[in-house]
Structures are given as C-alpha cells and as structure tokens.
Design a protein around this motif. Structure first.
Motif, PDB file in Angstrom:
ATOM      1  N   ARG A  10      -4.564  19.973  -0.675  1.00 48.06           N
ATOM      2  CA  ARG A  10      -5.289  18.699  -0.730  1.00 48.06           C
ATOM      3  C   ARG A  10      -6.787  18.924  -0.636  1.00 48.06           C
ATOM      4  NH1 ARG A  10      -8.273  19.293   3.789  1.00 48.06           N
ATOM      5  NH2 ARG A  10      -7.253  18.918   5.756  1.00 48.06           N
ATOM      6  N   ALA A  12      -9.958  16.640   0.887  1.00 45.67           N
ATOM      7  CA  ALA A  12     -10.051  15.460   1.755  1.00 45.67           C
ATOM      8  C   ALA A  12     -11.511  15.089   2.014  1.00 45.67           C
ATOM      9  CB  ALA A  12      -9.302  15.742   3.054  1.00 45.67           C
ATOM     10  N   SER A  14     -14.962  13.131   2.837  1.00 44.32           N
ATOM     11  CA  SER A  14     -15.428  11.922   3.526  1.00 44.32           C
ATOM     12  C   SER A  14     -16.389  11.228   2.555  1.00 44.32           C
ATOM     13  CB  SER A  14     -16.185  12.297   4.799  1.00 44.32           C
ATOM     14  OG  SER A  14     -15.356  13.070   5.628  1.00 44.32           O
ATOM     15  N   GLU A  46     -11.255  10.472   3.253  1.00 46.01           N
ATOM     16  CA  GLU A  46     -11.300  10.401   4.718  1.00 46.01           C
ATOM     17  C   GLU A  46     -12.388   9.423   5.150  1.00 46.01           C
ATOM     18  OE1 GLU A  46     -10.870  14.378   6.478  1.00 46.01           O
ATOM     19  OE2 GLU A  46      -8.744  14.016   6.109  1.00 46.01           O
ATOM     20  N   ARG A 117     -20.120  22.776  13.017  1.00 45.03           N
ATOM     21  CA  ARG A 117     -20.339  21.393  12.640  1.00 45.03           C
ATOM     22  C   ARG A 117     -20.411  20.511  13.876  1.00 45.03           C
ATOM     23  NH1 ARG A 117     -16.966  17.731   8.524  1.00 45.03           N
ATOM     24  NH2 ARG A 117     -17.459  19.481   7.241  1.00 45.03           N
ATOM     25  N   TYR A 185     -11.640  12.084  13.605  1.00 45.01           N
ATOM     26  CA  TYR A 185     -11.235  12.966  12.508  1.00 45.01           C
ATOM     27  C   TYR A 185     -10.067  13.875  12.895  1.00 45.01           C
ATOM     28  CZ  TYR A 185     -11.370  17.459  10.106  1.00 45.01           C
ATOM     29  OH  TYR A 185     -11.008  18.622   9.495  1.00 45.01           O
ATOM     30  N   ARG A 203     -10.538  24.641   2.819  1.00 42.03           N
ATOM     31  CA  ARG A 203     -11.693  23.781   3.075  1.00 42.03           C
ATOM     32  C   ARG A 203     -12.850  24.658   3.554  1.00 42.03           C
ATOM     33  NH1 ARG A 203      -9.002  20.919   8.467  1.00 42.03           N
ATOM     34  NH2 ARG A 203      -8.954  22.806   9.723  1.00 42.03           N
TER      35      ARG A 203
HETATM   36  N1  GLU Z   1     -13.270  15.014   5.557  1.00 37.90           N
HETATM   37  C1  GLU Z   1     -13.797  16.302   5.875  1.00 37.90           C
HETATM   38  C2  GLU Z   1     -15.110  16.509   5.160  1.00 37.90           C
HETATM   39  O1  GLU Z   1     -15.409  15.832   4.206  1.00 37.90           O
HETATM   40  C3  GLU Z   1     -12.884  17.429   5.475  1.00 37.90           C
HETATM   41  C4  GLU Z   1     -11.659  17.436   6.262  1.00 37.90           C
HETATM   42  C5  GLU Z   1     -10.690  18.556   6.003  1.00 37.90           C
HETATM   43  O2  GLU Z   1     -10.691  19.125   4.900  1.00 37.90           O
HETATM   44  O3  GLU Z   1      -9.920  18.810   6.895  1.00 37.90           O
HETATM   45  O4  GLU Z   1     -15.842  17.375   5.522  1.00 37.90           O
END
Ligand code: GLU
Length: 303
Positions: A10, A12, A14, A46, A117, A185, A203
């Motif tokens: 996936r 994801a 934001s 997200e 982060r 999150y 990611r």
């Molecule tokens: N939503 C998060 C972002 O845009 C990524 C989350 C993930 O891949 O676990 O940084």
C-alpha cells in the motif's frame, strides 16, 4: 529470493499537499515492490489528522499517481471514513489505555524527546499512568508500554537490516487519541493495515522509529506482523528531510509525460538507486520493475 504469496502492499499518503519528489520516491518503491512480487497495491489516504489536511490534496495526489502510471488495485480508502474501526480497537486495548491531562509544556519539562520525524514528540514521563492528577482534565488517551522488564522490540527491515527499540526508554506511553480529538497516526495505521490485510509495508525511513510502536500495537490487537522496507528519505545537504512545505520537491503533474519523466520520475528512480532511461511512461515501468528486482538483490534481507 523466497517467494511469499500473496503480497498486498500500500501507499498511504497524508493529504497535506501535492505529491512531491520525496513522497513519489515512497510511492514508487511500494508500487514497484508490489509489481516485482506480483502483488496488489492499495492506496489509502491518511486524512486522520484533520489539522494538517489540505482541501483537494487527496485528489491531487491521486491524479499525480495516475499521471505517473501508478494505478492502484481496488477502491481508494480514506481514514476519516474508518473511525469506527479505531474506536473498536480502542475498546480492545481496554485497561492498557488511560486518559492523560498533561500539556505539551509539562511533558517538555521532562526533557526527553524521540528522534527522527518525531523530533517534536516528547517521551512521556508517565505522570497520569495511575490516574489523573487532581484538578486535571483528560486531554489525550495514552497506551501503556510495559515498564519492567523493558519492552524491547526487534524487527528485520528489508532495507535497514535488524532494528531494535526499547519502547520503555525510547518511546514511553504513547498517544493513541489526541487532545484535539483526532485519532493518532500510530493507531490508525496499524488498524488499517491489519483490517486491509496488508502484508508488506514499503515507506520512508523517517517512519523507521515509529515501527516498534506499531509492532507493539499489532501484538496487543492480535494482528499479523507485515514485512517492512524503509527506503532512505530525501534530505538536503544538512541532512534535513525535504518536505512539501519547503516547495523544494514540487513537480508539475500536469506537465507533458516527457517532462514528468525528466523532472520527477527519473530523479525519483535515481534516489532509489536505479539509473533508468525512458522516453515514455510505459517504457519507464518496463525498465523500473527489473531494476527494482536488482536493487532488492543487494539488500540485507530478501522478502
Ligand atoms: N501517512 C504517512 C505519511 O504520509 C505514511 C504512513 C505510512 O506509510 O505508514 O507520511
């Protein structure tokens, strides 16, 4: 390479702004990894952090993915429509969750902070663990992390190799529902990856030190542990993560395909260690899939 099937990956994002080179790198890596493993690739928006959402950014990101030829499987999901699942997970966590009445200032005074982060996120000293102090109102909900013996979590990242974190000392009791009422999150991502049956998470490495908290939540919620691959994040010469906010990484997804390749896709591939040549989008992907398989052969952990 051991072949594990099925593969469900996936991306994801934001929706805090348009897709930029940094997020394109993460999208490209997760997409390619799904393709190399003949898997499926989902997109989940997200948008759980209502404060940071930018109106229209979700559609902009989806349009950019399409323009770059990254077509997802199934329906796109939005976290803001899945809050019932987070509520259910909260019930499942039961007594391990407690209300916390501390302000950021009070926590800051403990002078501990997480890295990466989470540089702004502070390690909680446990003040409300055994009940709210008199005169304090519940703000956030926190999840208890075992205190003794220490709670050390390990995993093998496919890119970074073995990772361990002492959750007790390096994360502390963490927020799963924020003082502003938004789901955190960490909880939302674990619940969604579990509910959607995600087997492989690819990611940015800025989330490497969030992963042990996510493994802990998976254990508590009885969810299977996916495999992880964290790709290096794009940084400036000072080693700072380049963000959408700086605008440094923007690209015009409306540009002609050749321009899009030159300005965004080929540079993103280069950041993933792939020197490709392509003059149209289909040719890019035809070259990128075997090139990613080659990148994987040099990683510490095959899937
Ligand atoms: N939503 C998060 C972002 O845009 C990524 C989350 C993930 O891949 O676990 O940084």
């Amino acid at each position: 390479m051991t072949v594990r099937t099925p593969y469900l990956g996936r991306f994801a994002p934001s929706p805090t702004g348009p897709l930029h080179i940094g997020s394109l790198v993460a999208a490209m890596a997760s997409y390619l990894d799904a393709k190399v493993h003949h898997g499926q690739w989902l997109v989940r928006i997200e948008d759980v952090d209502g404060d940071r959402n930018v109106a229209g950014a979700d559609q902009h990101i989806l349009a950019s993915l399409q323009r770059c030829g990254m077509l997802w499987d199934g329906e796109v999901s939005w976290q803001s429509r899945r809050t019932g699942l987070y509520q259910q997970a909260l019930r499942q966590l039961g007594e391990l969750v407690y209300p916390c009445g501390c302000s950021r200032k009070e926590i800051a005074d403990s002078q501990l902070s997480l890295t990466g982060r989470q540089a702004q996120a502070l390690i909680y000293p446990g003040t409300c663990r055994h009940g709210l102090a008199p005169g304090k109102n519940a703000r956030a909900l926190r999840l208890k992390v075992p205190q003794a013996p220490h709670c050390v979590l390990h995993f093998d990242d496919r890119w970074a190799g073995p990772v361990s974190q002492d959750l007790t000392d390096e994360a502390g009791d963490f927020v799963i529902k924020r003082a502003d009422g938004f789901w955190a999150y960490q909880l939302a991502v674990v619940v969604d990856d579990g509910a959607q049956g995600v087997t492989d998470i690819v990611r940015g490495a800025d989330l490497l030190d969030s992963t042990p908290r996510q493994l802990y939540l998976q254990q508590l919620l009885g969810l299977p542990r996916p495999s992880y691959l964290h790709v290096p994040v794009v940084t400036n010469e000072l080693g700072e993560k380049l963000s959408k906010q700086t605008g440094a990484m923007a690209f015009d997804h409306g540009a002609a395909p050749q321009q899009l390749l030159q300005d965004a896709m080929l540079p993103a591939a280069r950041l993933l260690g792939m020197e490709l040549r392509a003059d149209h989008i289909d040719a890019f992907w035809r070259a990128a899939v075997p090139a990613w398989a080659q990148v994987l052969r040099n990683l510490p952990n095959p899937r």
